[in-house]
Design an enzyme around this catalytic site. Structure first.
Site, mmCIF file in Angstrom:
data_model
loop_
_atom_site.group_PDB
_atom_site.id
_atom_site.type_symbol
_atom_site.label_atom_id
_atom_site.label_comp_id
_atom_site.label_asym_id
_atom_site.label_seq_id
_atom_site.Cartn_x
_atom_site.Cartn_y
_atom_site.Cartn_z
ATOM 1 N N GLU A 103 0.838 -1.207 0.000
ATOM 2 C CA GLU A 103 0.000 0.000 0.000
ATOM 3 C C GLU A 103 0.871 1.255 0.000
ATOM 4 O O GLU A 103 0.586 2.235 -0.685
ATOM 5 C CB GLU A 103 -0.926 -0.009 1.217
ATOM 6 C CG GLU A 103 -1.995 -1.088 1.101
ATOM 7 C CD GLU A 103 -2.860 -1.196 2.326
ATOM 8 O OE1 GLU A 103 -2.316 -1.369 3.429
ATOM 9 O OE2 GLU A 103 -4.085 -1.093 2.190
ATOM 10 N N GLU A 123 -3.178 -9.923 3.957
ATOM 11 C CA GLU A 123 -3.998 -9.586 5.128
ATOM 12 C C GLU A 123 -5.084 -10.616 5.417
ATOM 13 O O GLU A 123 -5.420 -10.882 6.552
ATOM 14 C CB GLU A 123 -4.650 -8.222 4.948
ATOM 15 C CG GLU A 123 -3.697 -7.052 5.083
ATOM 16 C CD GLU A 123 -3.038 -6.677 3.780
ATOM 17 O OE1 GLU A 123 -2.937 -7.525 2.878
ATOM 18 O OE2 GLU A 123 -2.577 -5.527 3.680
HETATM 19 N N1 T1G Z 1 4.959 -7.358 11.811
HETATM 20 C C1 T1G Z 1 5.740 -7.688 12.857
HETATM 21 N N2 T1G Z 1 6.664 -8.684 12.848
HETATM 22 C C2 T1G Z 1 6.790 -9.368 11.696
HETATM 23 C C3 T1G Z 1 6.013 -9.094 10.551
HETATM 24 C C4 T1G Z 1 5.067 -8.031 10.653
HETATM 25 N N3 T1G Z 1 4.306 -7.679 9.628
HETATM 26 N N4 T1G Z 1 6.374 -9.968 9.588
HETATM 27 C C5 T1G Z 1 7.339 -10.741 10.096
HETATM 28 N N5 T1G Z 1 7.602 -10.394 11.362
HETATM 29 C C6 T1G Z 1 8.596 -10.993 12.242
HETATM 30 C C7 T1G Z 1 8.274 -12.443 12.567
HETATM 31 O O1 T1G Z 1 7.392 -12.496 13.679
HETATM 32 C C8 T1G Z 1 9.651 -12.981 12.885
HETATM 33 O O2 T1G Z 1 9.974 -12.523 14.197
HETATM 34 C C9 T1G Z 1 10.558 -12.233 11.919
HETATM 35 O O3 T1G Z 1 9.830 -11.050 11.533
HETATM 36 C C10 T1G Z 1 10.885 -13.028 10.669
HETATM 37 O O4 T1G Z 1 9.627 -13.459 10.135
HETATM 38 C C11 T1G Z 1 -1.752 -1.963 7.009
HETATM 39 C C12 T1G Z 1 -3.077 -4.160 7.983
HETATM 40 C C13 T1G Z 1 7.748 -11.234 5.489
HETATM 41 C C14 T1G Z 1 7.320 -13.377 4.250
HETATM 42 O O5 T1G Z 1 1.128 -10.404 6.788
HETATM 43 O O6 T1G Z 1 4.656 -13.189 5.750
HETATM 44 O O7 T1G Z 1 0.051 -4.697 6.585
HETATM 45 O O8 T1G Z 1 10.176 -14.780 15.291
HETATM 46 O O9 T1G Z 1 10.067 -15.909 10.413
HETATM 47 O O10 T1G Z 1 10.062 -16.796 6.911
HETATM 48 O O11 T1G Z 1 -3.301 -2.714 5.418
HETATM 49 O O12 T1G Z 1 7.364 -12.796 7.921
HETATM 50 O O13 T1G Z 1 12.206 -13.596 14.441
HETATM 51 O O14 T1G Z 1 10.968 -12.689 16.451
HETATM 52 O O15 T1G Z 1 8.161 -15.100 8.960
HETATM 53 O O16 T1G Z 1 11.633 -14.923 6.069
HETATM 54 C C15 T1G Z 1 0.661 -7.748 6.332
HETATM 55 C C16 T1G Z 1 3.739 -11.190 7.487
HETATM 56 C C17 T1G Z 1 0.471 -7.246 7.733
HETATM 57 C C18 T1G Z 1 3.443 -10.277 6.301
HETATM 58 C C19 T1G Z 1 9.187 -13.203 5.902
HETATM 59 N N6 T1G Z 1 1.953 -8.398 6.195
HETATM 60 N N7 T1G Z 1 5.106 -11.676 7.419
HETATM 61 O O17 T1G Z 1 9.154 -14.593 6.144
HETATM 62 O O18 T1G Z 1 10.570 -14.724 8.236
HETATM 63 S S1 T1G Z 1 -1.109 -6.490 7.945
HETATM 64 C C20 T1G Z 1 2.071 -9.711 6.462
HETATM 65 C C21 T1G Z 1 5.428 -12.697 6.558
HETATM 66 C C22 T1G Z 1 -1.002 -5.078 7.021
HETATM 67 C C23 T1G Z 1 -2.083 -3.057 6.066
HETATM 68 C C24 T1G Z 1 -2.279 -4.368 6.765
HETATM 69 C C25 T1G Z 1 6.827 -13.220 6.679
HETATM 70 C C26 T1G Z 1 7.762 -12.723 5.560
HETATM 71 P P1 T1G Z 1 10.903 -13.462 15.156
HETATM 72 P P2 T1G Z 1 9.547 -14.902 9.459
HETATM 73 P P3 T1G Z 1 10.423 -15.334 6.792
#
Ligand code: T1G
Length: 698
Positions: A103, A123
């Site tokens: 976004e 999401e």
């Molecule tokens: N927020 C906070 N922490 C996050 C995070 C996030 N969005 N994504 C990953 N982490 C942390 C995760 O907990 C882990 O922490 C570390 O990063 C590595 O993640 C406003 C409302 C990006 C594909 O849903 O899909 O945006 O365990 O082990 O396998 O409209 O992380 O090391 O302490 O998964 O390499 C939308 C979620 C949010 C993406 C990387 N975004 N993340 O995968 O590493 S809602 C998502 C992922 C939003 C808007 C809306 C994956 C990754 P720790 P990992 P990875």
């Protein structure tokens, strides 16, 4: 160090976000972007490049902030600030640009990406919707249908495809993304005219019946979910009302989804799945075991072949051993068949299939596994057989070879005692089909060394599976809890609920399949033989009575054309069978069980609370080290609905006090044999605590 920094490169401003590990849009990042854009404009920059340090452009909002009091600036405000820039802002994309990250990029005037980048809106996997303009800007670039497909599936697309459909304006192929982004920004700046805004575009019209057809198309796979329908409504608004009104509606839908139990459950699982694969408390992450390159699989049956195929698929050298020549040939054929199927479906390239099969050897000679780094035993579920196999492996294999058993219920300590290396023995309980199911229960024996546990966790991660470390008891976590669930589904038959009524109630509640349909699928004889091995069965003739009657009558399930249900040839559809109905009535009568009408609520509560009671015992015994681990086991191994977060999260959501009160009622009504209240459930029920806050041994 600031999470957002501004550097002026000549007449260009480069804004770099640096918020490891995934550049999530925390409040500090959002505020930093606004500040940097203000400063860049004040400095009179011709254009702005927005990029990220580390492995990826922004991967989304900071999920850790959800559920806490929100702090400005909100992401829509940040995006509005960028769109208000008089000079072009170019997003330089690499890694996985997801959710709020995409976004943010769509709020920029242009986007340039490396070909390996992926962009998407996941999401929906968190029970949310893109809440900062994604439902409005994406359809303006790619049309309503493609936008809905991306947002409802939650799956990212590669940058090359994204460029083809217009989400990305240019691919950076030189290997220096920032350099190319700056060049692209200079190009856009030289034009002089006001940079284009996606919000000013309009969405291509759709046919009159498009949205109702689209809702029908997604109905099955979004059954019970809240956010997909909200996404559809937002895209409808994109075609019907001015964008600012549509953005207002989007924000309203977003906050309603955010407040929903479904989103809370899915966000819980997001973190629980990442927590579960970490070493449990007390196990040193630095322990690290031997480098694993050569894996031996003992037993070429369905599980052994599936495990071998999974290991081949991620590059291991694999030796499959079976004492029986015909069985070994069948196992090789199964693996070859899995590759042929993968190639036919386009999931596996012919080259990859050839490479994988090139790393497979099969043998009947234990000498062939002498030099394996890890051995996974997947022979018949009999303790005597397993003890023999492990004693022989202990004699043949290197001293540092790890010996793992794929047993689904048997005592890992007893298997370890058949060797002289109990510290090298561990359980790796794969779920069938092993090449598809993500869950692996990693069963630590009393003597299992930390290095072996770390190696097993690393193996699960390499296999792209969810490895959860559990303690050694009958059934470990999943199958032990399954008894509570299955037992009630069996007793309910005798008490008057028909198989299809029980399955229907639980499927309506969200289970992927009802327990009786699952029993027919797995084969009723599997549970039957395990129950024959058990020495601790309850002294209750009703316990799995109908399952035993069916097996003894040769009705094993789908594989024999009939089990709890009957199946027409070539069909998987379970058909209620009046003959089984009459047998149930007969058995109930013989057992003196009074039959009655039973409603769906009682069916669901007795089966699901049967899970929760056993889960509470597992937690208080330390068999699971976190309640989230139990949730991860059940959503990844048993079809528990993700949008309910897992059995223990569900109990926390309902309120442990309410669960406690209902379980006390069940105890008083059905007796303490199955409904004795665990201490932990009573303690939390009385104190208003949550399972999520319980730390075994604390
Ligand atoms: N927020 C906070 N922490 C996050 C995070 C996030 N969005 N994504 C990953 N982490 C942390 C995760 O907990 C882990 O922490 C570390 O990063 C590595 O993640 C406003 C409302 C990006 C594909 O849903 O899909 O945006 O365990 O082990 O396998 O409209 O992380 O090391 O302490 O998964 O390499 C939308 C979620 C949010 C993406 C990387 N975004 N993340 O995968 O590493 S809602 C998502 C992922 C939003 C808007 C809306 C994956 C990754 P720790 P990992 P990875």
């Amino acid at each position: 160090m600031s999470v957002v920094r501004l550097e002026l490169e000549g007449r260009l401003a480069v804004v770099t976000i640096d918020n490891p590990p995934v550049n999530a849009l925390s409040q500090a990042v959002r505020a930093g972007i606004v500040r940097a854009v203000d400063e860049a404009e004040d400095a009179g920059a011709d254009a702005i490049v927005l990029c990220c340090a580390g492995r990826t452009f922004v991967a989304g909002a900071d999920i850790r902030e959800f559920g806490k009091p929100p702090k400005p600036p909100w992401l829509p405000e940040v995006i509005a600030r960028i769109e208000a820039c008089r000079r072009p802002v170019v997003a330089a994309i690499h890694g996985t640009t997801l959710g709020g990250g995409l976004e943010l990029a769509l709020g920029c005037h242009y986007r340039i990406a490396v070909p390996t980048a992926r962009v998407g809106f996941p999401e929906v996997n968190l029970g949310l919707i893109p809440g900062s303009g994604g439902t409005q800007r994406l359809p303006r670039l790619v049309g309503a249908e493609r936008a809905l497909d991306m947002m409802i599936s939650g799956k990212p697309v590669g940058a090359v495809e994204a460029a083809r459909v217009g989400v990305i304006d240019r691919l950076a192929e030189s290997g220096d993304l920032l350099d190319e982004a700056m060049g692209f920004a200079r190009e856009q700046a030289s034009g002089g005219e006001r940079p284009r805004l996606i919000r000013d575009l309009s969405v291509d019209p759709v046919d009159p019946g498009f949205f109702s057809d689209y809702r029908k198309r997604i109905a099955r796979r979004t059954r019970g979910l809240m956010s997909p329908e909200r996404i559809v409504r937002c895209v409808e608004a994109a075609l019907q009302v001015p964008i600012d009104e549509a953005l207002r509606q989007e924000r309203e839908h977003f906050f309603e989804c955010m407040a929903s139990p479904q989103s809370s459950a899915l966000r819980h699982l997001f973190f629980a799945e990442r927590q579960a694969v970490k070493p449990p408390p007390g196990v040193s992450p630095a322990a690290g075991g031997p480098e694993i390159t050569h894996i031996a699989v003992i037993g070429a049956g369905t599980m052994g072949a599936g495990i071998a195929y999974s290991c081949l698929g991620v590059g291991f050298r694999v030796t499959v051993l079976d004492y029986d020549e015909a069985g070994l040939a069948r196992g090789r054929k199964t693996i070859e068949g899995l590759y042929e199927g993968g190639v036919a479906r386009g999931k596996v390239s012919p080259a990859k299939a050839e490479d994988g099969l090139g790393r497979l050897t099969t043998s009947q000679d234990y000498g062939a596994v002498a030099n394996a780094d890890l051995v996974i035993e997947a022979v018949f579920e009999s303790m005597a057989v397993k003890e023999q196999v492990f004693a022989r492996l202990d004699r043949v294999c290197r001293a540092d070879t790890i010996l793992a058993t794929n047993t689904s219920t048997l005592d890992v300590d007893r298997i370890a005692q058949a060797t002289g290396r109990p510290e090298k023995v561990i359980g790796t309980h794969f779920f069938s089909p092993a090449h598809i199911m993500r869950l692996v229960e990693i069963v630590r024996g009393d003597a299992t060394g930390d290095a072996v546990i770390i190696s097993a966790l690393a193996l699960a991660k390499r296999l792209r599976k969810v490895g959860v470390v559990v303690g050694n008891c009958f059934g470990f976590v999943g199958n032990r809890m399954l008894y509570g669930y299955g037992r009630e589904s069996q007793l309910l038959l005798l008490e008057g609920a028909a198989p299809e009524q029980i399955d229907g109630a639980l499927q309506e509640w969200g289970m992927a399949m009802g327990p009786h349909a699952v029993g027919d699928l797995a084969g009723l004889d599997v549970g039957y033989s395990v129950r024959r091995e058990r020495t601790d069965l309850p002294d209750d003739p009703r316990f799995y009575r109908m399952a035993d009657v069916l097996v003894e009558a040769g009705r094993l399930g789908r594989k024999t054309g009939k089990g709890m249900y009957r199946y027409e040839s070539g069909s998987r559809a379970p058909i209620p069978d009046p003959e089984v109905e009459s047998w149930i009535a007969r058995e109930a009568d013989a057992l003196g069980v009074e039959r009655r009408a039973i409603d769906a609520q009682e069916i669901v509560e007795r089966c699901i609370y049967g899970l929760i009671v056993e889960g509470a015992r597992i937690l208080e015994e330390g068999i699971a080290s976190r309640s989230g681990d139990i949730d991860v086991v059940w959503v990844n191994g048993y079809g528990f609905p993700r949008h309910r977060g897992g059995p223990m999260h569900y109990a926390d959501t309902i309120g442990v006090d309410k669960i406690y009160a209902r379980v006390c009622e069940f105890r008083d009504r059905f007796g303490p044999m199955y409904w004795e209240v665990p201490n932990l459930l009573e303690d939390l029920g009385r104190s208003g605590g949550k399972f999520a806050d319980f730390k075994p041994g604390a």
